[in-house]
Design an enzyme around this catalytic site. Structure first.
Site, PDB file in Angstrom:
ATOM      1  N   GLY A  15       0.827  -1.116  -0.016  1.00 31.92           N
ATOM      2  CA  GLY A  15       0.061  -0.005  -0.061  1.00 31.92           C
ATOM      3  C   GLY A  15       0.847   1.279   0.068  1.00 31.92           C
ATOM      4  O   GLY A  15       1.636   1.491  -0.857  1.00 31.92           O
ATOM      5  N   ASN A  89       6.556   3.920   8.839  1.00 35.26           N
ATOM      6  CA  ASN A  89       5.242   3.498   8.138  1.00 35.26           C
ATOM      7  C   ASN A  89       4.589   2.372   8.672  1.00 35.26           C
ATOM      8  O   ASN A  89       3.303   2.326   8.516  1.00 35.26           O
ATOM      9  CB  ASN A  89       5.518   3.399   6.541  1.00 35.26           C
ATOM     10  CG  ASN A  89       4.348   3.139   6.150  1.00 35.26           C
ATOM     11  OD1 ASN A  89       3.232   3.897   5.843  1.00 35.26           O
ATOM     12  ND2 ASN A  89       4.201   1.912   5.200  1.00 35.26           N
ATOM     13  N   ILE A  92      -0.214  -1.992  12.237  1.00 37.26           N
ATOM     14  CA  ILE A  92      -1.261  -2.940  12.348  1.00 37.26           C
ATOM     15  C   ILE A  92      -2.385  -2.405  12.907  1.00 37.26           C
ATOM     16  O   ILE A  92      -2.534  -1.454  13.477  1.00 37.26           O
ATOM     17  CB  ILE A  92      -0.875  -4.337  12.905  1.00 37.26           C
ATOM     18  CG1 ILE A  92      -0.619  -3.764  14.356  1.00 37.26           C
ATOM     19  CG2 ILE A  92       0.564  -4.894  12.146  1.00 37.26           C
ATOM     20  CD1 ILE A  92      -0.311  -5.261  15.268  1.00 37.26           C
ATOM     21  N   TYR A 154      -5.406   1.740  18.181  1.00 44.80           N
ATOM     22  CA  TYR A 154      -4.772   2.259  17.191  1.00 44.80           C
ATOM     23  C   TYR A 154      -4.756   3.843  17.162  1.00 44.80           C
ATOM     24  O   TYR A 154      -3.639   4.566  17.013  1.00 44.80           O
ATOM     25  CB  TYR A 154      -5.531   1.993  15.830  1.00 44.80           C
ATOM     26  CG  TYR A 154      -5.055   2.497  14.535  1.00 44.80           C
ATOM     27  CD1 TYR A 154      -4.112   1.824  13.947  1.00 44.80           C
ATOM     28  CD2 TYR A 154      -5.651   3.606  13.914  1.00 44.80           C
ATOM     29  CE1 TYR A 154      -3.689   2.108  12.606  1.00 44.80           C
ATOM     30  CE2 TYR A 154      -5.109   4.054  12.549  1.00 44.80           C
ATOM     31  CZ  TYR A 154      -4.048   3.310  11.983  1.00 44.80           C
ATOM     32  OH  TYR A 154      -3.594   3.704  10.976  1.00 44.80           O
ATOM     33  N   PRO A 184      -2.373  10.842   7.117  1.00 45.28           N
ATOM     34  CA  PRO A 184      -3.193  10.406   6.041  1.00 45.28           C
ATOM     35  C   PRO A 184      -4.672  10.192   6.425  1.00 45.28           C
ATOM     36  O   PRO A 184      -4.994   9.629   7.426  1.00 45.28           O
ATOM     37  CB  PRO A 184      -2.473   9.513   5.190  1.00 45.28           C
ATOM     38  CG  PRO A 184      -1.262   9.104   5.943  1.00 45.28           C
ATOM     39  CD  PRO A 184      -1.497   9.441   7.389  1.00 45.28           C
TER      40      PRO A 184
END
Length: 248
Positions: A15, A89, A92, A154, A184
């Protein structure tokens, strides 16, 4: 500074990570992508991209483990001579409401997404300090800024990542090293495209004022700018790239 700069992109084989690797390679950097243990297709990934003209080295590392991260950094420096740019980057998800979230799912996400930033940055930083130049870019998320249902682990890790950015930026600002966060929004990656079409069209895209998903290449372009000499005055920033989904 003499020689071609070297960029390391953690989680570089899928990705967004793949798009960042390609953009940095085309921007003139030597690029190393890291991948997690158990990835059986890493060698094939390297070969496929080599045939496409992308010379990207690959190194296995468990970013959630400091010893593994430190060993990988030593290996990359031994092979490539230096590390000038680090793009954190790797990440999970283990989504569930807090009521249903297991301790293991909480710890797994924090260890990979937040501890992993420390584990990779600390051993890389020594070389940057010696050379007097460096770029550290931490890939966070819009959900670290605004929160997300079912993602307390997260969102906490991604928000914590920017606290790390600001503190380290202060420590190394006068050493020629910049540290920044990119947050993002929803991107057109394989992971997002696995979301059921009706959910994508009725729940996600309507939240994005520009009316579409972001492209990984758009974020990669921002990474490339932050890696450049022209971005030397940008440090400690959290740059949103989310199509207007969350404005701060």
């Amino acid at each position: 500074m003499d020689g071609q700069r070297v960029a390391v992109v953690t989680g570089g084989m899928g990705g967004l990570g793949e798009a960042i690797c390609a953009r940095l390679f085309h921007s003139g950097y030597r690029v190393a992508a890291t991948y997690s243990p158990g990835n059986q297709s890493a060698a094939e990934w390297v070969d496929v991209h080599k045939k496409e003209g992308l010379e990207i080295a690959a190194y296995m590392v468990d970013v959630s483990d400091y010893a593994s991260s430190e060993a990988a950094v030593r290996h990359i420096v031994s092979d490539m001579g230096r590390i000038d740019i680090l793009v954190n980057n790797a990440g999970i998800t283990r989504d569930a409401t807090l009521k249903k979230m297991s301790v293991d799912d909480w710890r797994a996400v924090l260890k990979t997404n937040l501890d992993g930033v420390f584990n990779m940055t600390k051993p890389v930083l020594h070389g940057m300090l010696e050379s007097g130049w460096g770029r550290i870019i931490n890939i966070s998320s819009v959900n670290g800024q605004k929160g997300a249902f079912g993602q307390v682990n997260y969102a906490a890790a991604k928000a914590g990542m920017h606290g790390f950015t600001k503190a380290l930026a202060l420590e190394v600002a006068n050493k020629g090293i910049t540290v920044n966060t990119i947050s993002p929004g929803y991107l057109r990656t394989k992971m997002v495209m696995k979301v059921p079409k009706d959910i994508l069209e009725t729940k996600i895209i309507p939240q994005i004022p520009v009316g579409r998903l972001g492209e990984p290449g758009e974020v990669a372009g921002l990474v490339a700018y932050l890696c450049s000499d022209e971005a030397a005055f940008v440090t400690g920033a959290n740059i949103a790239i989310n199509g207007g989904q969350h404005m701060q």
